[in-house]
Design a protein around this motif. Structure first.
Motif, PDB file in Angstrom:
ATOM      1  N   UNK A  71      23.343 103.976 -47.289  1.00 41.36           N
ATOM      2  CA  UNK A  71      22.754 103.228 -47.979  1.00 41.36           C
ATOM      3  C   UNK A  71      22.550 103.825 -49.450  1.00 41.36           C
ATOM      4  N   UNK A  72      23.299 105.118 -49.822  1.00 40.42           N
ATOM      5  CA  UNK A  72      23.321 105.769 -51.047  1.00 40.42           C
ATOM      6  C   UNK A  72      24.154 104.919 -51.901  1.00 40.42           C
ATOM      7  N   UNK A  73      23.816 104.230 -53.066  1.00 39.70           N
ATOM      8  CA  UNK A  73      24.285 103.571 -53.873  1.00 39.70           C
ATOM      9  C   UNK A  73      25.290 104.333 -54.759  1.00 39.70           C
ATOM     10  N   UNK A  74      26.377 103.922 -55.237  1.00 36.90           N
ATOM     11  CA  UNK A  74      27.254 104.573 -56.372  1.00 36.90           C
ATOM     12  C   UNK A  74      26.897 103.986 -57.568  1.00 36.90           C
ATOM     13  N   UNK A  75      27.227 104.405 -58.620  1.00 38.38           N
ATOM     14  CA  UNK A  75      27.189 103.810 -59.758  1.00 38.38           C
ATOM     15  C   UNK A  75      28.334 102.947 -60.313  1.00 38.38           C
ATOM     16  N   UNK A  76      28.180 101.630 -60.379  1.00 36.72           N
ATOM     17  CA  UNK A  76      29.293 100.611 -60.545  1.00 36.72           C
ATOM     18  C   UNK A  76      30.090 100.946 -61.914  1.00 36.72           C
ATOM     19  N   UNK A  77      31.197 100.555 -61.775  1.00 37.82           N
ATOM     20  CA  UNK A  77      32.039 100.252 -63.094  1.00 37.82           C
ATOM     21  C   UNK A  77      31.869  98.795 -63.263  1.00 37.82           C
ATOM     22  N   UNK A  78      32.857  98.161 -64.133  1.00 34.51           N
ATOM     23  CA  UNK A  78      32.821  96.757 -64.353  1.00 34.51           C
ATOM     24  C   UNK A  78      32.945  95.959 -63.040  1.00 34.51           C
ATOM     25  N   UNK A  79      33.821  96.314 -62.269  1.00 34.71           N
ATOM     26  CA  UNK A  79      34.385  95.495 -60.979  1.00 34.71           C
ATOM     27  C   UNK A  79      34.083  96.603 -59.604  1.00 34.71           C
ATOM     28  N   UNK A  80      34.205  97.804 -59.589  1.00 34.87           N
ATOM     29  CA  UNK A  80      34.071  98.579 -58.343  1.00 34.87           C
ATOM     30  C   UNK A  80      32.824  98.713 -58.283  1.00 34.87           C
ATOM     31  N   UNK A  81      32.329  98.450 -56.893  1.00 35.98           N
ATOM     32  CA  UNK A  81      30.918  99.048 -56.879  1.00 35.98           C
ATOM     33  C   UNK A  81      30.534  98.942 -55.225  1.00 35.98           C
ATOM     34  N   UNK A  82      29.620  99.536 -54.771  1.00 34.40           N
ATOM     35  CA  UNK A  82      29.189  99.576 -53.610  1.00 34.40           C
ATOM     36  C   UNK A  82      28.435 101.160 -53.036  1.00 34.40           C
ATOM     37  N   UNK A  83      28.323 101.122 -51.835  1.00 33.71           N
ATOM     38  CA  UNK A  83      27.422 102.268 -51.317  1.00 33.71           C
ATOM     39  C   UNK A  83      28.360 103.604 -50.999  1.00 33.71           C
ATOM     40  N   UNK A  84      27.964 104.707 -50.789  1.00 32.07           N
ATOM     41  CA  UNK A  84      28.457 106.120 -50.609  1.00 32.07           C
ATOM     42  C   UNK A  84      28.898 106.032 -48.958  1.00 32.07           C
ATOM     43  N   UNK A  85      29.962 106.327 -48.710  1.00 34.20           N
ATOM     44  CA  UNK A  85      30.470 106.679 -47.323  1.00 34.20           C
ATOM     45  C   UNK A  85      30.224 108.303 -47.286  1.00 34.20           C
ATOM     46  N   UNK A  86      29.795 108.877 -45.983  1.00 35.74           N
ATOM     47  CA  UNK A  86      29.357 110.220 -46.127  1.00 35.74           C
ATOM     48  C   UNK A  86      30.318 110.761 -44.679  1.00 35.74           C
ATOM     49  N   UNK A  87      30.404 112.054 -44.905  1.00 34.82           N
ATOM     50  CA  UNK A  87      30.710 112.588 -43.602  1.00 34.82           C
ATOM     51  C   UNK A  87      29.735 113.339 -42.868  1.00 34.82           C
ATOM     52  N   UNK A  88      29.599 113.794 -41.709  1.00 36.58           N
ATOM     53  CA  UNK A  88      28.513 114.548 -40.994  1.00 36.58           C
ATOM     54  C   UNK A  88      29.164 115.591 -40.127  1.00 36.58           C
ATOM     55  N   UNK A  89      28.696 116.891 -40.370  1.00 36.22           N
ATOM     56  CA  UNK A  89      28.904 117.985 -39.553  1.00 36.22           C
ATOM     57  C   UNK A  89      27.348 118.564 -39.055  1.00 36.22           C
ATOM     58  N   UNK A  90      27.312 118.871 -37.771  1.00 31.88           N
ATOM     59  CA  UNK A  90      25.894 119.411 -37.383  1.00 31.88           C
ATOM     60  C   UNK A  90      26.269 120.762 -37.498  1.00 31.88           C
ATOM     61  N   UNK A  91      24.882 121.324 -37.872  1.00 28.36           N
ATOM     62  CA  UNK A  91      24.858 122.862 -38.063  1.00 28.36           C
ATOM     63  C   UNK A  91      23.374 123.253 -37.520  1.00 28.36           C
ATOM     64  N   UNK A  92      23.247 124.710 -37.044  1.00 31.24           N
ATOM     65  CA  UNK A  92      21.978 125.089 -36.966  1.00 31.24           C
ATOM     66  C   UNK A  92      21.236 125.054 -38.052  1.00 31.24           C
ATOM     67  N   UNK A  93      19.756 125.095 -38.361  1.00 33.92           N
ATOM     68  CA  UNK A  93      19.449 125.116 -39.746  1.00 33.92           C
ATOM     69  C   UNK A  93      19.688 126.385 -40.631  1.00 33.92           C
ATOM     70  N   UNK A  94      20.006 127.609 -39.982  1.00 34.53           N
ATOM     71  CA  UNK A  94      20.439 128.669 -40.929  1.00 34.53           C
ATOM     72  C   UNK A  94      21.990 128.583 -41.252  1.00 34.53           C
ATOM     73  N   UNK A  95      22.575 127.996 -40.462  1.00 33.88           N
ATOM     74  CA  UNK A  95      24.225 127.545 -40.772  1.00 33.88           C
ATOM     75  C   UNK A  95      24.228 126.445 -41.693  1.00 33.88           C
ATOM     76  N   UNK A  96      23.241 125.539 -41.756  1.00 28.36           N
ATOM     77  CA  UNK A  96      23.271 124.473 -42.862  1.00 28.36           C
ATOM     78  C   UNK A  96      22.897 125.054 -44.087  1.00 28.36           C
TER      79      UNK A  96
END
Length: 271
Positions: free
Chosen positions: A156-181
């Motif tokens: 649901x993270x919005x991008x900043x639109x140009x005149x025609x291109x717009x939409x929300x951000x696609x994200x990648x996910x990788x799991x880590x322990x808190x210390x490794x994060x």
């Protein structure tokens, strides 16, 4: 490491990348490139006609975390000598998506018959490039360890639109322990051309992701009870914007199947 050893190491990497591109060009390799040609930059691909290129360039400039621009070709030029002397964008990506009027109509392994003198190629940085840096820091990458594509989600993270291109951000996910994060944040912050630091850590529902087990792109990986999900911006973000902008024709990579270049990841790092 001596200068001679560094030169030998780089040549070994370049030989690996060129062999892989030859296999891709011959149609012998069509899989994800995650974990391959470790140490060399990989790129997301967007190809548009010249009359749409300036607007997309502006979209990249407005959204440098999701769309870190590595290279842009001249109209009609299929070669990318600044990224590798033998790279031909018409054949050197494992699989391409063809969008017509914003709709995904076809997946193919070669786009030579679609090419014309109005085509402009954009190469955007990819998180696969920082996976090698994370591994060098001693961090395990779950999708690589399991031999899977990375998990990618519409957020649901919005991008900043140009005149025609717009939409929300696609994200990648990788799991880590808190210390490794924490360590992962430190490592990736110095690689802004590979999306840089994470855009979110922890609760996926806060960025519009309901179920980590069902990514929109790529493969799912388990997140253990003592781990937290860490999310980075993804170069699939333009594919959402393309669906919204509806250019007459656009060609991209299939998510996870990237262009492997001859540029070292370290050449893009902030030292």
């Amino acid at each position: 490491m001596t200068r001679q050893a560094i030169s030998s190491y780089k040549q070994e990497l370049l030989d690996t990348a060129r062999t892989l591109r030859q296999q891709i060009r011959a149609g012998e390799f069509t899989s994800t490139t995650s974990g391959l040609a470790s140490g060399l930059m990989q790129g997301n691909i967007v190809i548009l006609t010249a009359d749409w290129a300036q607007d997309f360039l502006h979209f990249c400039q407005l959204n440098p975390v999701s769309c870190p621009l590595i290279a842009m070709s001249r109209p009609g030029e299929p070669l990318l000598p600044e990224l590798g002397k033998d790279i031909d964008i018409r054949s050197d990506v494992p699989e391409y998506n063809l969008f017509v009027d914003g709709e995904l109509t076809q997946t193919r392994t070669d786009i030579a018959d679609l090419w014309n003198d109005q085509m402009v190629t954009f190469v955007l940085g990819c998180s696969f490039s920082f996976e090698e840096a994370l591994q060098r820091a001693g961090l395990a990458i779950r999708n690589i360890d399991l031999g899977r594509n990375v998990s990618m989600y519409d957020s649901s993270l919005a991008t900043t639109p140009s005149s025609r291109f717009h939409g929300n951000t696609v994200v990648t996910m990788r799991p880590f322990s808190p210390a490794d994060a924490i360590r992962a944040i430190q490592v990736t912050t110095r690689l802004p051309k590979a999306h840089g630091a994470p855009v979110h850590i922890g609760r996926p529902d806060l960025i519009g992701i309901d179920d980590l087990a069902t990514p929109q792109y790529g493969d799912s990986v388990p997140v253990h009870d003592d781990e937290i999900p860490v999310f980075w911006a993804c170069g699939v973000t333009p594919q959402v914007a393309i669906r919204n902008a509806k250019p007459p024709i656009c060609i991209t990579h299939v998510p996870g199947k990237m262009l492997v270049t001859d540029k070292l990841n370290d050449e893009l790092a902030i030292l």
